[in-house]
Design a protein around this motif. Structure first.
Motif, PDB file in Angstrom:
ATOM      1  N   ILE A 129      70.068 -69.523 -20.972  1.00 48.96           N
ATOM      2  CA  ILE A 129      68.617 -69.465 -21.517  1.00 48.96           C
ATOM      3  C   ILE A 129      68.330 -68.649 -22.693  1.00 48.96           C
ATOM      4  N   GLY A 130      69.224 -67.529 -22.660  1.00 51.00           N
ATOM      5  CA  GLY A 130      69.160 -66.750 -23.970  1.00 51.00           C
ATOM      6  C   GLY A 130      69.151 -67.524 -25.182  1.00 51.00           C
ATOM      7  N   ILE A 131      70.428 -68.464 -25.248  1.00 48.41           N
ATOM      8  CA  ILE A 131      70.519 -69.530 -26.256  1.00 48.41           C
ATOM      9  C   ILE A 131      69.440 -70.214 -26.548  1.00 48.41           C
ATOM     10  N   MET A 132      68.471 -70.768 -25.526  1.00 47.15           N
ATOM     11  CA  MET A 132      67.604 -71.676 -25.791  1.00 47.15           C
ATOM     12  C   MET A 132      66.450 -70.966 -26.549  1.00 47.15           C
ATOM     13  N   LYS A 133      66.200 -69.459 -25.922  1.00 46.66           N
ATOM     14  CA  LYS A 133      65.337 -68.813 -26.581  1.00 46.66           C
ATOM     15  C   LYS A 133      65.325 -68.580 -27.995  1.00 46.66           C
ATOM     16  N   ALA A 134      66.730 -68.315 -28.256  1.00 45.60           N
ATOM     17  CA  ALA A 134      67.193 -67.917 -29.920  1.00 45.60           C
ATOM     18  C   ALA A 134      67.011 -69.193 -30.559  1.00 45.60           C
ATOM     19  N   LEU A 135      67.084 -70.416 -29.927  1.00 49.53           N
ATOM     20  CA  LEU A 135      67.026 -71.563 -30.865  1.00 49.53           C
ATOM     21  C   LEU A 135      65.428 -71.757 -31.207  1.00 49.53           C
ATOM     22  N   GLY A 136      64.696 -71.276 -30.568  1.00 42.35           N
ATOM     23  CA  GLY A 136      62.864 -71.517 -30.562  1.00 42.35           C
ATOM     24  C   GLY A 136      62.253 -71.886 -29.399  1.00 42.35           C
ATOM     25  N   PHE A 137      62.863 -72.198 -28.406  1.00 39.23           N
ATOM     26  CA  PHE A 137      62.407 -72.695 -27.048  1.00 39.23           C
ATOM     27  C   PHE A 137      61.387 -71.700 -26.507  1.00 39.23           C
ATOM     28  N   LYS A 138      60.311 -72.182 -26.226  1.00 44.15           N
ATOM     29  CA  LYS A 138      59.306 -71.139 -25.732  1.00 44.15           C
ATOM     30  C   LYS A 138      59.233 -71.071 -24.371  1.00 44.15           C
ATOM     31  N   ASN A 139      58.590 -70.112 -23.674  1.00 43.86           N
ATOM     32  CA  ASN A 139      58.610 -69.836 -22.324  1.00 43.86           C
ATOM     33  C   ASN A 139      58.338 -71.233 -21.438  1.00 43.86           C
ATOM     34  N   SER A 194      60.388 -72.922  -5.972  1.00 44.11           N
ATOM     35  CA  SER A 194      61.131 -72.519  -7.064  1.00 44.11           C
ATOM     36  C   SER A 194      60.357 -71.914  -8.275  1.00 44.11           C
ATOM     37  N   PHE A 195      58.757 -71.775  -8.140  1.00 48.72           N
ATOM     38  CA  PHE A 195      58.025 -71.325  -9.161  1.00 48.72           C
ATOM     39  C   PHE A 195      58.497 -69.883  -9.507  1.00 48.72           C
ATOM     40  N   ARG A 196      58.500 -68.980  -8.750  1.00 48.61           N
ATOM     41  CA  ARG A 196      58.710 -67.559  -8.864  1.00 48.61           C
ATOM     42  C   ARG A 196      60.094 -67.380  -9.617  1.00 48.61           C
ATOM     43  N   SER A 197      61.036 -68.078  -9.270  1.00 48.03           N
ATOM     44  CA  SER A 197      62.240 -67.853  -9.840  1.00 48.03           C
ATOM     45  C   SER A 197      62.202 -68.341 -11.320  1.00 48.03           C
ATOM     46  N   ILE A 198      61.787 -69.746 -11.419  1.00 45.58           N
ATOM     47  CA  ILE A 198      61.571 -70.280 -12.629  1.00 45.58           C
ATOM     48  C   ILE A 198      60.798 -69.433 -13.685  1.00 45.58           C
ATOM     49  N   THR A 199      59.500 -69.168 -13.358  1.00 47.01           N
ATOM     50  CA  THR A 199      58.866 -68.225 -13.990  1.00 47.01           C
ATOM     51  C   THR A 199      59.425 -66.927 -14.474  1.00 47.01           C
ATOM     52  N   LYS A 200      60.055 -66.284 -13.635  1.00 43.66           N
ATOM     53  CA  LYS A 200      60.784 -65.080 -14.222  1.00 43.66           C
ATOM     54  C   LYS A 200      61.969 -65.312 -15.279  1.00 43.66           C
ATOM     55  N   ALA A 201      62.590 -66.457 -15.084  1.00 52.04           N
ATOM     56  CA  ALA A 201      63.847 -66.682 -15.881  1.00 52.04           C
ATOM     57  C   ALA A 201      63.214 -67.247 -17.535  1.00 52.04           C
ATOM     58  N   ALA A 202      61.910 -67.986 -17.274  1.00 49.91           N
ATOM     59  CA  ALA A 202      61.351 -68.445 -18.491  1.00 49.91           C
ATOM     60  C   ALA A 202      60.795 -67.437 -19.259  1.00 49.91           C
ATOM     61  N   ARG A 203      60.430 -66.226 -18.619  1.00 50.60           N
ATOM     62  CA  ARG A 203      59.741 -65.145 -19.475  1.00 50.60           C
ATOM     63  C   ARG A 203      60.952 -64.103 -20.032  1.00 50.60           C
ATOM     64  N   LEU A 204      62.299 -64.098 -19.756  1.00 52.86           N
ATOM     65  CA  LEU A 204      63.216 -63.173 -20.092  1.00 52.86           C
ATOM     66  C   LEU A 204      63.356 -63.465 -21.575  1.00 52.86           C
ATOM     67  N   ALA A 225      66.964 -60.451 -25.911  1.00 52.32           N
ATOM     68  CA  ALA A 225      67.540 -58.886 -25.659  1.00 52.32           C
ATOM     69  C   ALA A 225      67.812 -58.632 -24.433  1.00 52.32           C
ATOM     70  N   GLU A 226      66.858 -58.894 -23.474  1.00 53.31           N
ATOM     71  CA  GLU A 226      67.159 -58.557 -22.150  1.00 53.31           C
ATOM     72  C   GLU A 226      68.149 -59.411 -21.325  1.00 53.31           C
ATOM     73  N   ILE A 227      68.240 -60.510 -21.934  1.00 51.30           N
ATOM     74  CA  ILE A 227      69.372 -61.660 -21.383  1.00 51.30           C
ATOM     75  C   ILE A 227      70.835 -60.779 -21.815  1.00 51.30           C
ATOM     76  N   LEU A 228      70.973 -60.238 -22.981  1.00 51.79           N
ATOM     77  CA  LEU A 228      72.056 -59.897 -23.473  1.00 51.79           C
ATOM     78  C   LEU A 228      72.494 -58.725 -22.794  1.00 51.79           C
ATOM     79  N   ARG A 229      71.801 -57.802 -22.340  1.00 49.84           N
ATOM     80  CA  ARG A 229      71.816 -56.478 -21.894  1.00 49.84           C
ATOM     81  C   ARG A 229      72.367 -56.739 -20.314  1.00 49.84           C
ATOM     82  N   ARG A 230      71.715 -57.736 -19.708  1.00 47.06           N
ATOM     83  CA  ARG A 230      72.225 -58.316 -18.530  1.00 47.06           C
ATOM     84  C   ARG A 230      73.725 -58.779 -18.380  1.00 47.06           C
ATOM     85  N   GLU A 231      73.900 -59.474 -19.499  1.00 52.96           N
ATOM     86  CA  GLU A 231      75.212 -60.112 -19.671  1.00 52.96           C
ATOM     87  C   GLU A 231      76.173 -59.066 -19.691  1.00 52.96           C
TER      88      GLU A 231
END
Length: 393
Positions: free
Chosen positions: A294-304, A374-384, A387-393
């Motif tokens: 998901i972090g890579i997708m965000k870095a490539l310009g994918f929006k929430n 799955s709405f809650r889990s997907i929404t939470k993941a889409a908003r990451l 930088a936050e993803i890297l910290r979690r990694e």
């Protein structure tokens, strides 16, 4: 993002889960099948009740048996006939007779009916012109309208012995016997006077003496229309008589059906609840292992919104797989049930419905359960954020 690309990514990610989604798919499928069958069952009962109750004139027929004072008598028919909503009332009197000519011998059960009741049974303009005519049951072969025959019946000489008497009879016409409770299958119609004469002759009595010593087994009451049946039956019961009629046994069907629907609905919601929990668990565990992706997708310009759509597409594929399986299996079961019902003459008025409403409502239900779980889990993941993803990694 184009729909074609979204579907490709969604299907690829769906198959990535492998057997992890089988449990959720099976639970959703079974839940939707139960829903389809329950709706079809209840809808089929309603349709059958509409057809057999509101449109079936045979159900205006009411049997009246003994009263609180004892057995019924012939005079009771006159009092019942005067009740509100009653078309006619008459004692049920039958006689077994033979019909003969030079070529055949047949037997039939004569039912004595007054002139005003003939149209109820025959559904035609047939009527008796005199007391030596009968309207023959159409199931009796070899005899046609306007045939002149000899009618034979037994006259008792002493206990266990009798002789056969004959008298000429005219076949006024034929009729198709309606389906009525407590009637044999070979009933032919005759004037009441003729049937009473045959029965009185058997006992070697006058008609008057026979009527005094042999009360009728029941009185037939015919209501003016189906909507009046229950009201008429209540009046009869309040007068101290016992009644039996087709609607009496079917009145409890809607209540039983509703009870079954309520229990079934509870089962459906429980199963869909388990399915929702299963989908939520699958997506939650899957997303935790895909934060880097998901972090890579965000870095490539994918929006929430893009990430949300991609992840939702995976869930939709789970729901669609369940939906297609449920519709196919549910339709097959309903077809088999209706085929069985169609093979049983006593059940032929019933059916289990399957139509557009079940197809569309099942689809909506599946999508709501899948996306809602799955709405809650997907929404939470889409908003990451990356930088936050890297910290979690």
């Amino acid at each position: 993002m184009r729909l074609n690309d979204l579907l490709k990514i969604g299907s690829k990610n769906f198959f990535r889960h492998g057997f992890k989604t089988v449990g959720a798919i099976v639970i959703i499928t079974v839940g939707i099948i139960v829903y389809i069958l329950l709706y079809g069952f209840f809808s089929g009962i309603q349709s059958s009740m509409n057809e057999t109750v509101t449109e079936n004139e045979n159900l205006t027929y009411i049997e009246v048996t003994h009263s609180s004072q004892g057995n019924i008598d012939y005079e009771d028919a006159d009092s019942l006939k005067r009740m509100d909503g009653v078309d006619t009332a008459f004692p049920k009197v039958t006689a077994l007779v033979g019909l003969e000519n030079d070529e055949l011998k047949q037997t039939t059960t004569l039912l004595g009916v007054p002139e005003e009741a003939v149209p109820f049974y025959s559904r035609s303009e047939l009527k008796f012109d005199d007391n030596k005519e009968i309207i023959l049951n159409h199931s009796i072969d070899g005899i046609e309208a306007n045939d002149k025959l000899n009618m034979s019946y037994t006259v008792k000489i002493k206990e266990g012995e009798g002789v056969r008497e004959n008298q000429p009879i005219l076949i006024k016409g034929t009729y198709e016997q309606p389906q009525l409770i407590n009637y044999p299958n070979d009933v032919s119609l005759a004037p009441m006077e003729l049937v009473l004469e045959v029965n009185a002759a058997f006992h070697q009595l006058s008609v008057e003496d026979y009527m005094q010593t042999n009360p009728p087994e029941m009185i037939t009451v015919i209501a003016e229309d189906v909507e009046q049946v229950v009201n008429v039956a209540q009046q009869i019961e309040e007068a101290g008589f016992e009644t039996n009629y087709s609607l009496k046994s079917s009145q409890g069907i809607p209540s039983v059906a509703k009870f079954i629907i309520i229990i079934g609905a509870i089962i459906v919601f429980i199963m869909l609840g388990f399915a929702a929990i299963s989908i939520s668990s699958i997506m939650s565990q899957s997303l935790k292992s895909r934060y880097k992706e998901i972090g890579i997708m965000k870095a490539l310009g994918f929006k929430n919104g893009d990430v949300h759509k991609i992840l939702s597409a995976e869930v939709i594929f789970i729901g669609l797989t369940s939906y297609i399986a449920a519709i196919f299996i549910g339709a097959s079961i309903i077809y088999a049930v209706n085929y069985y019902i169609g093979s049983k003459q006593e059940l032929e008025v019933l059916s289990v419905d399957f139509g557009v409403f079940q197809v569309l409502s099942s689809f909506i239900l599946v999508i709501l359960v899948s996306l809602g779980a799955s709405f809650r889990s997907i929404t939470k993941a889409a908003r990451l954020e990356p930088a936050e993803i890297l910290r979690r990694e």
